[in-house]
Design a protein around this motif. Structure first.
Motif, short mmCIF file in Angstrom:
data_model
loop_
_atom_site.label_atom_id
_atom_site.label_comp_id
_atom_site.label_asym_id
_atom_site.label_seq_id
_atom_site.Cartn_x
_atom_site.Cartn_y
_atom_site.Cartn_z
N LEU B 169 0.82 -1.21 0.00
CA LEU B 169 0.00 0.00 0.00
C LEU B 169 0.85 1.25 0.00
N ILE B 172 2.23 1.81 -3.39
CA ILE B 172 1.24 2.31 -4.34
C ILE B 172 0.99 3.79 -4.10
N LYS B 175 3.75 5.55 -5.68
CA LYS B 175 3.63 5.50 -7.15
C LYS B 175 2.62 6.56 -7.61
N ILE B 176 1.51 6.67 -6.88
CA ILE B 176 0.51 7.68 -7.26
C ILE B 176 1.11 9.07 -7.13
N GLY B 179 3.30 9.60 -10.04
CA GLY B 179 2.51 9.80 -11.25
C GLY B 179 1.94 11.21 -11.31
N MET B 180 1.61 11.75 -10.14
CA MET B 180 1.09 13.12 -10.11
C MET B 180 2.23 14.12 -10.28
N ILE B 182 5.03 13.84 -11.97
CA ILE B 182 5.49 14.05 -13.33
C ILE B 182 4.40 14.69 -14.19
N GLN B 302 -6.26 2.42 -0.79
CA GLN B 302 -6.65 3.78 -0.43
C GLN B 302 -5.62 4.41 0.48
N SER B 303 -5.73 5.73 0.64
CA SER B 303 -4.83 6.44 1.52
C SER B 303 -5.46 6.51 2.90
N GLU B 311 -7.52 11.85 -3.09
CA GLU B 311 -7.82 10.61 -3.78
C GLU B 311 -9.19 10.69 -4.46
N VAL B 314 -9.17 12.96 -7.46
CA VAL B 314 -8.56 12.31 -8.62
C VAL B 314 -9.54 11.34 -9.26
N ILE B 333 -4.80 15.53 -13.88
CA ILE B 333 -3.86 15.45 -12.75
C ILE B 333 -3.74 16.81 -12.08
#
Lengths: 268, 545, 349
Positions: B169, B172, B175-176, B179-180, B182, B302-303, B311, B314, B333
């Protein structure tokens, strides 16, 4: 009980009762939480002709309306030719078939209608229609010695995305969902992997070898039988239920403490 | 000094003398010990945050004795069977070690995580109290700004802590984030490569996050908490209007011994509740999530709750992206990751100044507003709460879908619409409720309290006897202060607007002020206005019979 | 508020009898107060009422009980620490429960005892204090300004422009120069985001088991498996971009342009598992609807139509990996992806 008669009309008595009730509910749930032990059912794959005949009988009574007289399928339900006995055993032993409401996006797990013998007879009939994966026998699903660490890794790579990290289930599109795996027997899990019921993809052939499938089963069974060392597991749904508990229990208790500390004194 | 003194008394006396001879502190100490603290449950909400921060420091220190902030690959051979022989990072292995091989380690981890959730939730409820009672008004605007800054830092540190154990978790979550990052226009890829020290996930992020998590951010928080409390101490705590609690006087119990005992007990409550939750309710079972692997994912990713609103934002965004001249601008984004939190935190940070500008209210406020007495602010606050709440709930839309058997996309559409409609409804409803409550207050002041006694007059007419509210209640009801209205643009004889009311800003301000003060109700009947500070002249209300 | 909860029917202290339909007694009594009733006799002041030594003694016992509970909690904590080793899940569960409960008892005992003490034992006292206005007097403020002006003049800061400018010239770079140190936080992005570990001829292996894959392994339509490039099983940076899902469909279900059709083998199609939204592994494949759902933010792709987006915040289809079969019958990559995988970035174009 004088103290309670005096206090029950207090403006905050309602909150106190609510709090107590919530605690009671939680404690009760913890006490009654079902002990999820799924025993492996040894299923033999003998298929005498007698069984096929009996199976055809049962099929005509309970399945043919939707799946067609000879399993060719109708507008309502898919063809059963070639799905194999494993698919029938999975659907019927989980109670999903016969369906109560064939139009629903997905059939829920419910009490099974046919016992194991009848199920195997129907399965034998469907198997006779066009082959397909057979019901795994007892030795096929001897998972106890499998590599649980490998199973965990494969589960997280291919299963957890839908069924959640601990097999608690998850949402799919169009009102469908990946069911939780709390009650699935090892046989059913194995059958699900080789037949791909509903929206689930197929993990048949050699994408996952037989030992790897058993490792996945071993992981699922181990994880659901393992106690929650940290206390009440909150359904193993991750941070959403944790946040709710933080607010309802944590902040709730602390606000109750603040209310008590600053409440006007009661004199009796 | 009394002739007969106990050893304890002598020790305290001796220490006092020692300190006073060096710092001359007697006067200061007396004033401090005598300092009055008003008594109201809502004034303890900030202490939830304060004391859970202490819990975080203590449990966090314990965890840091065992945690290894490193992404180095190791093979696990601890006592958790399901992961024996699995390759993982040292950070994840040491977290497993804390959970299963250190006595009390799991408890400390769970208390740490629960108190993090209670810390941020505590800040939120405290902020709501301060907002809805108008406690941020002059002279306390700067303390509000410090508070919001701490809120943002708490968010950041909670998020960083979520990323440290390097389970599936937390990976992830990172990673999110990447992803945001960049997706940020112009500098995005650079931000990402500098943060992670190259490509995601790399090995540098965990040690970098660790030092931010355990040193830099807690250090700043500690300094800001000190400032926050000292300023509160110096400016005195606000209070609701009461008979003897006015703009010029404060009513309460002295610091010593009353408030010491109360706040000490509350400290223990916070410790006790977090320990209770750590004992009975499992949180963040990292052993179930498995080590982070970028090829893997789980449903219910989830966060923690406080990041839910991002979240959710998004999840609700439609797919908006534009490419031109070799560059890509990803609004799906940019809007949820930058615009929405930026807007939310900026409005929060600046709200005291915005309201002051709109109302022109530069008075000192020792008395707090009852939420009903500032209907526009209350409505605006409720709209904000609903906006945040919809985004928060949207972050759990998959759980709504499975729990209530609703198609997943339908939940998304529901929340998309609710995000815009909900706050408007909340504003209107909250404001109407406030105005209704104000009218009831006025009724009470004008006609008195219905006593429930029916009298029959000699003429045969039935009337209900009403009584004068108690002085205490009356003072409370009359605590409402009128909200200043800014005069409409004045015009001189030639029809030219006065200089101060020209220009876009002045017009905007006048318009906002009209919006803010519309529907103003005079709660206190004109003839019953008490002296300026509520103390001097108090006229008895006659019961209307 | 002494008799808030007593029977409202009993008219105490001149309080009128309550009639059905009138406000609840608590509210009415709050509004009416309890020591200023218009007709009633003056009530006893609170302080005197609370001096009843019997009640204080009773309260003291309650406080002592709570403090005693706390003591037991602390002893229990040490006992639990010694008694429960941690060596397995069940033992850890026991240890955690009893350590936590005894600790909670220790804290809550003090908390409840303290609260009871302050509410029931301490002599009640409520004080009123004047608040002094915050602002200083005009004179005090003038003094500050005067002294500051004097100090500025004494420093000759304003009258010596060279000094002033030189100081500014010295201080500004002092604040900015150290920023260059941050340059080495990481390498520049370059073009790495445009490439993955896949190369022509590289074999696909199953994530988790590391075995090669043949087309016949995905015999049934609806088969699915997560694969990664061979040799990169433990390279997390490579996996973060190169993870692929293999999906087998009936050839008639695949609606692809001819060039992309050529990238499939026998109805087996390979899509990047990295979502084009923010890069979560988007792996929920529904074999009936051919939808691929990302569990993070629910972007949904249609696997039968080149993974085009059908719902959610993602803007681009999942990139398709060209695959073929090598001489030994194993699935291989024909090349790298033809476009950057994963989330959009500014330079992507």
């Amino acid at each position: 009980m004088k103290w309670i008669t005096v206090r029950r009309r207090h403006p905050r008595a309602g909150y106190a009762v609510m709090l107590l009730a919530l605690f009671g509910l939680g404690a009760g749930y913890m006490a009654l939480m079902p002990d999820s032990t799924g025993g492996a059912e040894a299923v033999s794959s003998r298929v005498p002709l007698q069984d096929i005949r009996e199976g055809k009988q049962l099929y005509s009574q309970s399945c043919s309306t939707c799946h067609g007289q000879n399993g060719e399928g109708t507008d309502v339900a898919p063809s059963l030719i070639g799905v194999g006995a494993a698919a029938v055993d999975l659907q019927v032993s989980t109670g999903r078939m016969p369906a109560m409401n064939p139009d629903a996006p997905q059939q829920p797990r419910k009490r099974r209608v046919f016992n194991q013998e009848e199920t195997e007879q129907i399965a034998a009939y469907v198997q006779s229609l066009g082959g397909g994966p057979p019901i795994p026998s007892g030795s096929d699903i001897a998972y106890e010695g499998a590599d649980v660490a490998l199973g965990g890794n494969l589960f997280r790579a291919n299963c957890a995305q839908c069924h959640n990290f601990a097999g608690s289930g998850g949402a799919l599109t169009g009102g469908k969902e990946a069911p939780d795996l709390h009650d699935a027997t090892p046989t059913q899990i194995y059958e699900a992997m080789i037949t791909g019921p509903g929206a689930m993809p197929v993990f048949g052939g050699d994408t996952l070898s037989a030992e790897e499938k058993l490792a996945v089963i071993k992981f699922i069974v181990d994880v659901r039988e393992e106690p929650n060392p940290g206390g009440f597991g909150l359904g193993r749904f991750g941070p959403v239920t944790e946040g709710l508990a933080g607010w309802l229990i944590g902040i709730g208790l602390l606000i109750a403490a603040a209310l008590w500390m600053t409440a006007k004194k009661q004199h009796d | 000094m009394t002739p007969r003194t106990s050893p304890t008394r002598r020790l305290i006396g001796g220490t006092g003398t020692y300190i006073d001879e060096r710092f001359g502190s007697a006067n200061f100490v007396t004033r401090s010990l005598r300092k009055l603290f008003p008594d109201h449950w809502a004034f303890l909400l900030g202490e939830i945050a304060l004391y859970s921060f202490v819990v975080l420091l203590l449990t966090g220190t314990f965890l840091s004795f065992f945690f290894e902030p490193s992404a180095e690959h190791v093979t696990y051979n601890g006592s958790y069977e399901n992961l024996q022989g699995v390759e993982m990072s040292a950070a994840y292995a040491s977290t497993l070690h804390i959970s299963f091989d250190v006595r009390g380690g799991l408890l400390m981890r769970q208390i740490h995580h629960w108190s993090a959730i209670i810390f941020i939730a505590g800040i939120m409820v405290h902020m709501l109290r301060v907002f809805f009672t108008g406690a941020f008004r002059k002279p306390r605007e700067l303390n509000w700004v410090i508070g919001v800054t701490m809120f943002i830092l708490a968010f950041a540190n909670g998020f960083i802590g979520y990323g440290l154990p390097d389970d599936l978790l937390s990976g992830i979550g990172l990673k999110i984030t990447q992803g945001m990052a960049i997706g940020i226009p112009v500098v995005g890829t650079y931000v990402s490569f500098f943060l992670f020290g190259g490509e995601f996930p790399g090995t540098l992020l965990i040690p970098r996050f660790y030092i931010l998590h355990v040193l830099l951010i807690p250090g700043i928080l500690l300094a800001l908490i000190t400032a926050h409390v000292v300023i509160m101490w110096y400016q005195k705590h606000g209070n609701f209007a009461r008979k003897r609690s006015t703009e010029k006087t404060v009513v309460g119990a002295p610091f010593y011994p009353y408030f010491v005992a109360k706040t000490g007990s509350f400290f223990m409550f916070v410790f006790g509740v977090t320990a209770l939750m750590g004992a009975l309710v499992q949180i963040n079972p990292i052993w179930l999530y498995g080590p982070y692997n970028p090829a893997q994912i789980t449903a219910d990713s989830q966060s923690d709750f406080y990041f839910g609103f991002l979240e959710g934002a998004v999840r609700l965004m439609p797919a908006w992206e534009y490419s031109a001249l070799g560059h890509t601008l990803t609004l799906s984004i940019v809007i949820p990751a930058l615009v929405i939190p930026g807007l939310l935190f900026t409005v929060l940070l600046l709200y005291p100044f915005i309201e002051q500008w709109v109302t022109g209210d530069k008075r000192h406020h020792q008395l707090l507003d009852r939420p009903r007495n500032a209907p526009t602010r209350t409505g605006f606050g409720m709209a904000g709460v609903v906006f945040y709440g919809v985004l928060w709930a949207a972050a759990g839309n998959d759980l709504f879908a499975t729990t209530f058997d609703i198609p997943l996309f339908a939940t998304t559409w529901f929340f998309r619409i609710a995000l815009f409609v909900g706050p408007v409804i909340a504003f209107v409803v909250a404001k109407r409720v406030c105005l209704g409550l104000q009218r009831r207050d006025r009724e009470l002041l004008e006609h008195g309290v219905e006593s429930g006694i029916i009298k029959r007059l000699p003429s045969g007419e039935f009337i209900e006897v009403t009584e004068t509210p108690s002085e205490e209640a009356q003072a409370h009801l009359e605590g409402k202060k009128e909200i200043p209205q800014i005069a409409l643009p004045a015009r001189d004889d030639g029809g030219v607007p006065a200089p101060h009311s020209r220009g876009v800003r002045a017009k905007l301000r006048a318009a906002l002020n009209r919006l803010y003060t519309r529907d103003e109700i005079e709660v206190v009947p004109a003839e019953h206005h008490r002296g300026e500070h509520g103390e001097a002249e108090h006229r008895e209300l006659s019961s209307t019979e | 508020m002494s008799d808030k909860d007593t029977d409202v029917g009993r008219s105490s202290g001149g309080r009128p009898r309550r009639v059905i339909g009138t406000p609840r007694p608590t509210e009415t009594q709050y509004l009416l107060g309890d020591d200023e009733g218009a007709a009633g006799p003056p009530a006893t002041p609170r302080a005197e009422r609370d001096e009843d030594p019997k009640k204080i003694k009773k309260a003291e016992r309650v406080v002592a009980f709570f403090f005693g509970l706390s003591l037991l909690g602390s002893i229990g904590f040490v006992a639990a620490y010694i008694a429960f080793p941690v060596s397995g899940m069940a033992e850890t569960a026991l240890s955690n429960r009893w350590l936590g409960l005894s600790m909670a008892a220790a804290f809550l005992g003090v908390a409840c005892g303290g609260t009871y003490w302050v509410r029931r034992v301490m002599a009640p006292r409520e004080l009123v204090e004047e608040i002094h206005p915050m602002p200083s007097s005009v004179e005090e403020r003038r003094d500050v300004v005067e002294y500051f002006d004097q100090g500025t003049a004494d420093s000759r800061f304003l009258r010596r422009p060279l000094l002033r400018r030189a100081l500014l010239a010295a201080l500004v770079p002092l604040g900015i120069a150290p920023l260059v140190l941050f340059r080495d936080l990481g390498p520049l992005p370059g073009t790495v985001l445009r490439h993955t570990a896949w190369k022509k001829g590289m074999r696909l292996v199953v994530e988790g088991s590391g075995r090669h894959v043949r087309a016949s392994d995905l015999a049934w339509p609806g088969s699915y498996i997560t694969v990664i490039p061979e040799g990169f099983e433990h390279d997390l940076e490579a996996l973060a971009k190169a993870t692929v899902m293999l999906i087998k469909m009936r050839p008639e279900d695949l609606h692809l342009p001819p060039d992309k059709m050529a990238w499939t083998v026998d109805g087996i199609i390979a899509y990047s598992k990295i979502c084009t939204h923010v890069g979560c592994p988007a792996g929920l494949y529904e074999q009936q609807t051919h939808r691929i759902l990302c569990p993070c933010h629910q972007s949904t792709f249609d696997a039968s139509r080149a993974a085009e987006v059908i719902f959610g915040p993602a803007t681009r289809p999942l990139p398709q990996l060209p695959i073929g079969v090598d001489s030994e019958g194993y699935l291989i990559a024909l090349s790298d992806f033809h476009e950057p995988v994963g989330p959009s970035f500014w330079e992507r174009g």
